[in-house]
Design a protein around this motif. Structure first.
Motif: not given
Length: 743
Positions: A244-248
């Motif tokens: 996901x684009x906001x996952x780290x």
């Protein structure tokens, strides 16, 4: 595996205390106290007192227990009721925890992070680097370092410090890539993640791939942190990346995982050992500031003996904590014994040896075998040629193996083509089975390489170090293109060559001991006052043990020269005085000539120039008989100097000119500078000032151009006596300054 949420259920405890109801429901779930501790972020000891009724249930604990046990707020309601009227827990007063704890995650937010590490110290740079790496879109952060360096502690600490940044949840999985209990399957890890994200067991996909796909789908729109701890390789990690684009995603591993960098643009965050001050702070965190302040030097030394490795420091601190009356200095004394150090850094099933064993178990068998051989290296650094000699392979294979060990953080590349082992890793490697001839091979490699370096640094010099009996020729020996390269190798390898000589001496390999020491002579010639005497005395002892009079004479000659330069003339005369006779008895005219040259130098130093000149004249004859042109040239130079000192100008000039006739393309600049200076002084004595100055100017320029400060000082000093000049004075002062400040 950690546990996620199970089916919702009410709490109907009857007359039980709230703590007892928590224990009953924990047991019904099948959780241990440790597992509940990890889920609610309260200590195990605190929860034990809660369950036993000796500590009250706080509203915060009740809320977290409701969340992880899915009790629809029953525990929170019971605590609220207890605060307004009689309740089973009424006799007990609710107590706040002594230190702040993380705020309980809001309902519906996954949080599988282990508790924050206790006694965490330092790592400010690494924490900042991890924050930088975690910036951007869907970053994958790769935290790597050797076993026991504190990668997990760093990441978990960072995750707790940044909990608010990930409102979508914090997931954690120990992939056990370096354990001996087996790795979790992909299905097990993904199932735990899905449960934490609220997926009911009945909705769980049957296949691992399906579960992984569902996980990626749920993570797509979340601000989610995924910590994948102790990963073995890139293949174990890739199916678990949320994407996901906001996952780290933060991965920790003892391997560098270049594949993950290539395919997923992973951002490396290397973790090294602790700095000395942080290592001491870690000790203080366990032992108390007062105990460490009482022995600051011993604390620093203990951190040094632990190599800055947090695991080693914690184990050492644990041992000291068990012995409150034991001084830190006593622990250091025991740790100085390398054979015992690893044992002292093991506690139960935890310690440095256990961590390294698991790392080595992951290596392919040939790589593990080569790692064991590296432990036999008596020095601290090695190149691919040394590694090839130790493992009896070719340099290319050795380098590939070293790169594999670097990837596993068992070997560190300190400079291009130059590697080393951490002290504790070296001790561990020495305890492994290796080729029985590994030590002999690396010693003979030292001899072969030093012979090549000496031949390049001092071309034309007939070696005084024949190969030893039973010499094990290395697979390959590095070559040197010029004197500068050879001398650079000598300077870089000096300490390791000294260690190799010491290892040979300790093993009773006398034929190798004195040869390695003697082959350091180009370095001794360059830095003669660098305290070579103890090493040469060891070599002398080795020649006597081997009953080799020719070798003893050669070592005595070199030792006598060093003693003379150190101003210890009486010792020099006693040392070298018997050397010519030893060589004569051994039938070594070249060795006898060398000994006579050194003896003459010592004699001339105390004013016996006549006997010195006679000895050098005899040395010239012997060198010619042995066809040793290097020693003949050296004897001629000294003879010219003695004739110069007795004002025999023409004889001094003729002798220096005869020595200069030995010039060839490989001649060493230093000796040429000395001869040109001597010839220049003789010409000045003969009244030919113009030619004398020309020779001296040439000598000074060649000395400066080659970095020969000794020669430059001498030539420029003579020039200043006959042709004072500001430029000459500046050059002389610069050379003299370099000479006195060099290391």
């Amino acid at each position: 595996m950690r546990f996620g949420r199970l089916t919702r259920r009410p709490v109907t405890g009857g007359g039980m205390l709230i703590g007892e109801q928590i224990r009953a429901l924990r047991v019904e779930h099948g959780w241990s106290l440790s597992q509940l501790s990890q889920l609610v972020h309260y200590s195990k000891s605190y929860l034990s007192r809660v369950e036993n009724g000796t500590r009250a249930v706080t509203p915060e604990l009740a809320q977290v227990c409701d969340q992880v046990m899915d009790t629809d707020g029953t525990f929170a309601q019971l605590v609220a009721d207890a605060s307004t009227g009689p309740a089973p827990d009424a006799p007990l007063q609710a107590e706040a925890l002594s230190r702040p704890r993380p705020a309980a995650p809001p309902a519906g937010v996954a949080d599988l992070l282990p508790r924050a590490p206790r006694g965490f110290h330092g790592r400010a740079q690494e924490l900042a680097a991890l924050s930088r790496a975690a910036a951007g879109e869907a970053p994958v952060c790769l935290v790597t370092g050797p076993a026991g360096v504190g990668k997990t502690a760093l990441v978990v600490q960072w995750a707790h410090l940044n909990r608010a940044v990930f409102p979508g949840g914090r997931l954690y999985a120990d992939l056990r890539g370096f354990g001996d209990t087996g790795e979790p399957t992909l299905a097990e890890v993904v199932r735990e993640f899905l449960l934490a994200l609220g997926v009911e067991p009945g909705r769980m996909p049957e296949s691992a791939n399906g579960a992984a796909a569902l996980f990626r789908s749920l993570a797509a729109d979340r601000e989610l942190l995924v910590v994948l701890d102790n990963a073995r390789d890139s293949g174990q990690v890739r199916p678990l990346l949320p994407g996901g684009p906001r996952c780290v995603t933060v991965v920790t591993s003892r391997h560098r995982m270049p594949g993950l960098i290539v395919t997923d643009a992973a951002r490396p965050v290397p973790v090294d050992v602790l700095a000395p001050q942080d290592g001491t702070a870690l000790l203080a965190g366990v032992l108390g500031e007062e105990r460490v302040r009482a022995e600051p030097v011993a604390a620093g030394r203990l951190a040094e003996l632990c190599g800055g490795l947090p695991l080693a420091l914690r184990v050492a601190a644990a041992r000291l904590a068990d012995r409150p009356d034991w001084p830190l200095s006593a622990m250091n004394t025991e740790m100085l014994d390398a054979a015992r150090r690893l044992s002292l850094l093991d506690v139960e099933d935890t310690g440095v040896r256990a961590a390294l064993r698991l790392t080595v178990l992951q290596l392919p068998e040939p790589v593990a075998r080569h790692f064991a051989a590296l432990g036999r290296h008596p020095g601290t650094h090695f190149d691919r040629y040394v590694a090839a000699a130790l493992t009896h392979t070719d340099p290319a294979t050795a380098e590939a193996t070293l790169e594999r060990l670097v990837a596993s953080h068992l070997v560190t590349e300190t400079a291009p083509g130059r590697w080393t082992l951490h002290d504790l890793v070296r001790i561990y490697a020495r305890g492994l089975d290796a080729r029985p001839d590994a030590v002999m091979r690396v010693l003979d490699h030292c001899i072969a390489t030093a012979l090549a370096a000496a031949a390049t640094a001092e071309p034309g010099n007939e070696t005084c170090v024949p190969l030893p009996q039973g010499f094990l020729a290395p697979p390959a020996v590095r070559t040197f293109t010029d004197r500068d390269e050879a001398m650079a190798w000598y300077a870089a390898e000096r300490d390791d060559l000294v260690r190799a000589a010491g290892a040979a001496h300790a093993a009773g390999l006398h034929s190798r001991t004195w040869r390695i020491v003697m082959l350091l002579w180009p370095l001794m010639a360059r830095w003669v006052r660098d305290d070579w005497t103890p090493l040469l005395e060891t070599a002398l002892e080795a020649t006597r043990a081997e009953a080799d009079p020719a070798a003893e004479s050669r070592v005595r000659g070199l030792l006598g020269w060093v003693l003379t330069e150190e101003g210890r003339i009486d010792e020099a005369l006693a040392c070298v005085g018997v050397a010519p006779e030893l060589s004569a008895r051994a039938g070594d005219p070249g060795g006898e000539a060398s000994a006579l040259v050194v003896l003459s130098w010592a004699q001339a130093t105390v004013g016996d120039v006549g006997p010195a000149a006679e000895g050098c004249a005899r040395a010239v004859e012997l060198a010619r008989k042995a066809d040793d042109r290097y020693v003949e040239r050296l004897a001629l130079y000294h003879l010219a100097v003695y004739r110069l000192e007795t004002r025999q100008w023409q004889s001094a000039l003729d002798t220096a000119t005869a020595a200069l006739a030995f010039e060839h393309s490989g001649s060493v600049v230093a000796s040429r500078v000395l001869l040109l200076t001597t010839a220049g002084e003789a010409l000045l004595g003969l009244g030919d000032e113009a030619e004398g100055i020309r020779r001296l100017a040439t000598a000074a320029a060649e000395a400066e151009g080659s970095g020969n400060d000794d020669g430059a000082v001498r030539a420029l000093g003579v020039l200043l006596r006959v042709a004072p000049d500001e430029d000459l004075r500046a050059r002389y002062d610069a050379a003299a300054t370099r000479l006195t400040t060099r290391t």
